[in-house]
Enzyme design. Structure first.
Site, PDB file in Angstrom:
ATOM      1  N   CYS A  13       2.641   0.218  -8.470  1.00  0.00           N
ATOM      2  CA  CYS A  13       3.810   1.000  -7.998  1.00  0.00           C
ATOM      3  C   CYS A  13       5.188   1.453  -7.819  1.00  0.00           C
ATOM      4  O   CYS A  13       5.797   1.944  -7.636  1.00  0.00           O
ATOM      5  CB  CYS A  13       4.450   0.009  -6.178  1.00  0.00           C
ATOM      6  SG  CYS A  13       4.383  -1.820  -6.863  1.00  0.00           S
TER       7      CYS A  13
ATOM      8  N   GLU B 296       5.507  -3.699   1.855  1.00  0.00           N
ATOM      9  CA  GLU B 296       6.291  -3.595  -0.103  1.00  0.00           C
ATOM     10  C   GLU B 296       4.820  -1.802  -0.123  1.00  0.00           C
ATOM     11  O   GLU B 296       3.728  -1.714  -0.985  1.00  0.00           O
ATOM     12  CB  GLU B 296       5.265  -4.030  -1.378  1.00  0.00           C
ATOM     13  CG  GLU B 296       6.309  -5.843  -1.091  1.00  0.00           C
ATOM     14  CD  GLU B 296       7.587  -5.368  -1.574  1.00  0.00           C
ATOM     15  OE1 GLU B 296       7.290  -4.170  -2.268  1.00  0.00           O
ATOM     16  OE2 GLU B 296       7.993  -5.968  -1.734  1.00  0.00           O
TER      17      GLU B 296
ATOM     18  N   ILE C 159      -0.033   4.735   5.102  1.00  0.00           N
ATOM     19  CA  ILE C 159       0.097   3.975   5.831  1.00  0.00           C
ATOM     20  C   ILE C 159       0.808   3.163   6.107  1.00  0.00           C
ATOM     21  O   ILE C 159       0.896   2.011   7.193  1.00  0.00           O
ATOM     22  CB  ILE C 159      -1.066   3.343   5.387  1.00  0.00           C
ATOM     23  CG1 ILE C 159      -2.308   4.220   4.828  1.00  0.00           C
ATOM     24  CG2 ILE C 159      -1.881   1.575   5.501  1.00  0.00           C
ATOM     25  CD1 ILE C 159      -3.608   3.903   4.266  1.00  0.00           C
ATOM     26  N   GLY C 160       1.860   2.723   5.601  1.00  0.00           N
ATOM     27  CA  GLY C 160       2.356   1.934   5.435  1.00  0.00           C
ATOM     28  C   GLY C 160       3.864   1.737   7.181  1.00  0.00           C
ATOM     29  O   GLY C 160       4.080   0.679   7.986  1.00  0.00           O
TER      30      GLY C 160
ATOM     31  N   GLY D   6       0.534  -1.217   0.060  1.00  0.00           N
ATOM     32  CA  GLY D   6       0.338   0.276   0.422  1.00  0.00           C
ATOM     33  C   GLY D   6       0.708   1.227  -0.050  1.00  0.00           C
ATOM     34  O   GLY D   6       2.327   1.862  -0.489  1.00  0.00           O
ATOM     35  N   SER D   7      -0.018   2.486   0.473  1.00  0.00           N
ATOM     36  CA  SER D   7       1.087   3.687   0.552  1.00  0.00           C
ATOM     37  C   SER D   7       1.834   3.343   1.703  1.00  0.00           C
ATOM     38  O   SER D   7       1.350   3.157   2.606  1.00  0.00           O
ATOM     39  CB  SER D   7      -0.194   4.684   0.597  1.00  0.00           C
ATOM     40  OG  SER D   7      -0.851   4.964   2.026  1.00  0.00           O
TER      41      SER D   7
END
Length: 514
Positions: A301, A267, A249-250, A245-246
Site C-alpha cells: 500500500c 487501512e 472494498i473499504g 485492503g482496497s
C-alpha cells in the site's frame, strides 16, 4: 537458491497436507467447510490445504471470545504485556521458517519476508512497553472539591481482516496492541495466504498454553467469502473492525460498520509519490525509487506509484532509472539473487496488463517493462517485468491505485506545482520529497505541503517503522495502526469526575435548589 528448503520450513511450522482453519488459541476445530488449497505464485505448486471455517464456526468462535474477554480485561495490563513479550520471543525462534513461508505463499522475496516477521517482533517489543503506559490525563475542575480525569478501557472483541500482501505483520500490528489494551482478537486473513495465518497461530499456541491464557483471547477463522462474506462487518458483537485492503472494498466496510455505529480502523489504498527537486541527492533518490516501486512486486500500500521530477533533472533521471530497471533480476522469491518475485496470482497480472493498456489509451508512453515472463522458472504465469511510464497526473489510470509494479514519471516546473500534483489524487497514505534545500523540505511538511498520513524527507515512501502511527487520509481511510498513540483506537475513553466535598455544586454555576 537460498538454503531454505520450503518443505523443511513447513515441517518446522507444523503445516500438514490439510490443516484446520479455525482456532481459539490452543484448540483447533475440525470444520465442515471445503478445503482451500494454497498454490505458490513462485512455481504454481500446491503448498497445502486449509479446512475452511463456516458461519457456524465463526459464531462459536465469537461467543468464546466474548467469554474470554470477561477474564482477559481484568488481568493487569503489564501482565498482559508479559504474554506479548513471550509471543515476541517465540516469533524470534521461528523467524526464518515463517519468513520462508511468507515468501513462498505470497511471493515477496525472502529478505522482505524476514523483514515482515521482524515487524511482528518489533511491535511485540513496542506493545510490552506500552502495556505500562496506557495513560490518561487529569484536568482541573471548575467546581470546588472536585477532581476530573480521563482513562481508557478495553473495547471487547476486535475483528482483524488482513490483506495478502502482508500476511502476518498487519495482524501483529493490531493484535499485540489490542492484547495489551485488554481486548481479545479474532483474525480473518486473506483467503490467498491462509497458511501464513495458520502458522502464526501454531507458533503462539505454546505461549498461550504455558500461561493458561483463556481460549478465545486470540482466535482465527481462516476462510473465504463463500462462508464469511460481510458477516464480521455487520456483527454488533465486534465493537472494532480493523480492515486492510482496497479502497473500493473499504468503502463498503466503512458503510456496514458505520451503520451499526461500530468503531473502525481502515487501512486502504495508496497512490504514493516522491517529489524529486534539483537539490536532491540523485544516488539516494535512485535507491529509494527502485525499492519503493518494485519491492513486493509493487504490491505494498506504500509502494511508490508516481515520481514527480523537476524538468531540469527529468531526462537524466529517466534514462538512469531505465538502466537500473534493466539490472533487476526477476525470479523465485527464495533465490537470494532475486530482486523481484512473482505477483500474487494471475488475476493480479491481468489487472497490471489492463492498466498498462489504459496508460497508452490516455496518451501516456510505456518506457520500459510491462511484459509477462515465460519459460523455465516462470511457469506459474505470475512473473512480470516492472514498468516505467510517462504520464500526466490527471489520467484516470494514474488517479487510481494499480496494485502492481507500475511507476509513473511526471514532470513539474515549480515546487508549488509539484505539491499540487502530489496532492491531486484521491488517496493520501505515504509521501516523500528528496531535497537538501530546507525551504523545499519544510514546505513539504507544512500545512501547505503533503496531505498524506506519512510524509518523509530524503527517504522513500515504503518501509515505515513500527514506532510511528501508520495510516493515511482521504480514501486511504483515516485509520492508524502500530506506534505512537495508535493504541487508543483499541480502547474506549472515559471521563471521570469525583466529588470529594460535602456540597453538590452544578457545572456552569447553575442554581437548582429544592
Amino acid at each position: 537458491m537460498n538454503n531454505y528448503n520450503i518443505q523443511e520450513a513447513l515441517k518446522q511450522l507444523g503445516i500438514k497436507e490439510v490443516n484446520y482453519g479455525v482456532c481459539t488459541g490452543t484448540e483447533w476445530k475440525e470444520t465442515p467447510g471445503d478445503i482451500k488449497t494454497s498454490y505458490s505464485p513462485a512455481d504454481g505448486k500446491v503448498i497445502a490445504g486449509v479446512l475452511q471455517g463456516t458461519k457456524e464456526d465463526y459464531n462459536e468462535v465469537v461467543e468464546k471470545a466474548q467469554d474470554a474477554f470477561k477474564t482477559w480485561r481484568v488481568i493487569p495490563a503489564p501482565k498482559r504485556g508479559e504474554i506479548v513479550r513471550q509471543i515476541g520471543l517465540e516469533l524470534r525462534k521461528y523467524k526464518e521458517p515463517l519468513a520462508a513461508l511468507v515468501s513462498y505463499e505470497m511471493g515477496k522475496i525472502y529478505q522482505e519476508g524476514l523483514g515482515e516477521v521482524q515487524e511482528m517482533i518489533d511491535i511485540c517489543d513496542f506493545a510490552v512497553g506500552q502495556s505500562r503506559q496506557l495513560y490518561g490525563f487529569t484536568m482541573h475542575s471548575e467546581r470546588e472539591s472536585h477532581r476530573m480525569y480521563d482513562q481508557y478501557h478495553p473495547l471487547g472483541v476486535v475483528g482483524v481482516v488482513s490483506a495478502f500482501n502482508f500476511p502476518v505483520a498487519v495482524w501483529a500490528w493490531n493484535a499485540m496492541l489490542a492484547l495489551i489494551a485488554g481486548d481479545v482478537v479474532l483474525w480473518k486473513p486473506s483467503s490467498k495466504v491462509l497458511l501464513c495465518a495458520v502458522s502464526v497461530h501454531k507458533i503462539v499456541a505454546g505461549v498461550l498454553e504455558r500461561n493458561s491464557v483463556p481460549e478465545g483471547v486470540l482466535s482465527l477463522v481462516a476462510t473465504s467469502s463463500k462462508y464469511l462474506g460481510d458477516d464480521m462487518f455487520k456483527d454488533k458483537r465486534l465493537p472494532l473492525i480493523s480492515f486492510t485492503g482496497s479502497t473500493w472494498i473499504g468503502k463498503k466496510v466503512g458503510r456496514l460498520v458505520g451503520e451499526r455505529l461500530g468503531k473502525q480502523i481502515l487501512e486502504l489504498g495508496g497512490n504514493n509519490a516522491i517529489i524529486v527537486t534539483p537539490n536532491a541527492d540523485m544516488d539516494m533518490v535512485m535507491r529509494a525509487v527502485v525499492f519503493g516501486a518494485v519491492g513486493t512486486t509493487g504490491q505494498r500500500c506504500t509502494s511508490t506509484r508516481r515520481i514527480i521530477l523537476h524538468e531540469s533533472v527529468y531526462d537524466t533521471f529517466r534514462d538512469n532509472l531505465i538502466k537500473a530497471y534493466k539490472s533487476l533480476k526477476m525470479g523465485h522469491p527464495l533465490d537470494s539473487n532475486t530482486h523481484v518475485g512473482p505477483m500474487i496470482d494471475k488475476s493480479a497480472v491481468e489487472t497490471y496488463q489492463i492498466a498498462l493498456e489504459q496508460v497508452v489509451k490516455e496518451g501516456g508512453k510505456i518506457l520500459y517493462g510491462g511484459n509477462i515472463l515465460e519459460g523455465e522458472g516462470y511457469e506459474s504465469g505470475c512473473y512480470v517485468v516492472p514498468a516505467i511510464a510517462e504520464a500526466e497526473n490527471h489520467f484516470n489510470v494514474v488517479q487510481e491505485e494499480t496494485f502492481a509494479p507500475l511507476l509513473y514519471l511526471i514532470k513539474y516546473s515549480t515546487i508549488d506545482e509539484a505539491i499540487e500534483i502530489h496532492n491531486g489524487v484521491p488517496q493520501g497514505l505515504s509521501s516523500a520529497i528528496f531535497s537538501t534545500n530546507i525551504h523545499e523540505t519544510e514546505r513539504f511538511l507544512s500545512v501547505e505541503g503533503s496531505d498524506c498520513g506519512i510524509a518523509n524527507v530524503n527517504i522513500g515512501t515504503s518501509g515505515a517503522e513500527i514506532g510511528g502511527a501508520f495510516g493515511g487520509e482521504k480514501e486511504t481511510g483515516g485509520g492508524r495502526e502500530s506506534g505512537s498513540d495508535a493504541w487508543k483506537a483499541y480502547m474506549r475513553r472515559q471521563t471521570n469526575t469525583i466529588n470529594y466535598g460535602t456540597d453538590l455544586p452544578l457545572a456552569q454555576g447553575i442554581k437548582f435548589d429544592i
